[in-house]
Scaffold this active site. Structure first.
Site, PDB file in Angstrom:
ATOM      1  N   ARG A 146     -64.961 -29.699  37.807  1.00 43.91           N
ATOM      2  CA  ARG A 146     -66.136 -29.512  36.949  1.00 43.91           C
ATOM      3  C   ARG A 146     -65.852 -28.360  35.987  1.00 43.91           C
ATOM      4  NH1 ARG A 146     -71.751 -29.950  36.351  1.00 43.91           N
ATOM      5  NH2 ARG A 146     -72.844 -27.998  35.925  1.00 43.91           N
ATOM      6  N   SER A 167     -72.482 -32.684  37.527  1.00 44.89           N
ATOM      7  CA  SER A 167     -71.470 -33.656  37.120  1.00 44.89           C
ATOM      8  C   SER A 167     -70.079 -33.094  37.368  1.00 44.89           C
ATOM      9  CB  SER A 167     -71.618 -33.994  35.630  1.00 44.89           C
ATOM     10  OG  SER A 167     -72.856 -34.615  35.373  1.00 44.89           O
ATOM     11  N   GLU A 209     -66.849 -40.038  36.511  1.00 48.34           N
ATOM     12  CA  GLU A 209     -67.801 -39.041  37.011  1.00 48.34           C
ATOM     13  C   GLU A 209     -68.146 -39.211  38.485  1.00 48.34           C
ATOM     14  OE1 GLU A 209     -72.197 -37.132  35.980  1.00 48.34           O
ATOM     15  OE2 GLU A 209     -71.231 -38.517  34.577  1.00 48.34           O
TER      16      GLU A 209
END
Length: 287
Positions: A146, A167, A209
């Site tokens: 991330r 995310s 993702e």
């Protein structure tokens, strides 16, 4: 006469009390976050969430528009993969919407929920997202990345969690690319066991993702400076009991937590008013 330095310090201190953040972007347990896992009330929430969604649409035009766009996209892509039992169109639409433009405002409201719980107009959205991740998570753990342009700080003590949906990507090169990462913020290397791979429910499938729920707690934290950015490794993930549970289902437990949230909101409101009055008085005291 109060000095400008004193006024600055007073304003800063009171602001920190109101926001609940001693340091901007501190990595901690996100004590103000709305972390509902909806344990024991999924059936009730499935009945209530559609009504809550319409209520949120009436109060949140951005959410309404982003949801309508996501519905169209979801209809186009939903047959590209198989889904677990219980997964339906609301879950898919919520995931698609999250990968659009709504995630920033949702996450801000989620992380600071206790400060103003009455202004949280993402009730059904939060439920559908949370439930989607629970259904899609295969209970397997994976390493993800991330990247963010924000520099996070960690005290060196205690467990941490994001306190909002986070995310991440299976691909390090995606996480360290623009616009996510400018080389001067923070790169997280995360071992997640509750995050779900949502590639097929996204506007941007190439990002690979993995969406991590805000309630996943990491017990091992390692920080280091790398060139011009901070690298933080999060490991030993666990699922812990949340501060909120079934908050919007109408259960007794939800009512009890709601009372607590209201008291904290009143304290925050008092501090905001106090801040304004003190600054006003200090200004009037100047010659």
């Amino acid at each position: 006469m109060p000095s400008n330095n004193f006024k600055f310090f007073l304003t800063w201190w009171l602001t920190q009390q109101v926001t609940g953040l001693a340091v901007p972007f501190m990595l901690d347990m996100a004590p103000n976050a709305f972390d509902d896992q909806y344990e024991g009330c999924v059936e009730d929430m499935e009945k209530k969430a559609p009504q809550l969604l319409q209520e949120d649409f009436n109060m949140n035009e951005e959410l309404k528009l982003e949801w309508e766009k996501a519905e169209i996209k979801w209809k186009e892509i939903k047959n590209c993969m198989s889904y677990p039992a219980g997964f339906h169109d609301f879950h898919g639409t919520a995931l698609v919407a999250y990968t659009g433009n709504i995630h920033r405002s949702l996450n801000e409201a989620t992380r600071e929920f206790k400060i103003n719980p009455g202004n949280f107009h993402y009730k059904a959205f939060h439920y559908y997202l949370t439930r989607a991740l629970q259904l899609l998570s295969d209970q397997g753990c994976r390493s993800v990345y991330r990247g963010t342009n924000v520099r996070f700080r960690y005290t060196g003590k205690g467990s941490v969690r994001f306190g909002h949906f986070a995310s991440s990507s299976l691909n390090r090169s995606v996480a360290t690319s623009s616009p996510f990462f400018n080389g001067q913020g923070t790169l997280f290397i995360i071992k997640t066991c509750l995050g779900a791979h949502i590639k097929h429910c996204s506007y941007y499938t190439h990002e690979e993702e993995v969406l991590i729920p805000g309630y996943e707690v990491f017990h091992k934290v390692k920080t280091q400076s790398v060139e011009r950015y901070i690298q933080i490794s999060l490991d030993s993930p666990k699922r812990k009991k949340s501060n909120f549970n079934c908050f919007y289902s109408g259960s007794t437990q939800a009512a009890n937590v709601s009372s607590l949230g209201s008291r904290e909101s009143c304290v925050s409101l008092f501090l905001v008013v106090l801040l304004g009055l003190l600054v006003q008085q200090l200004t009037l005291a100047e010659p």
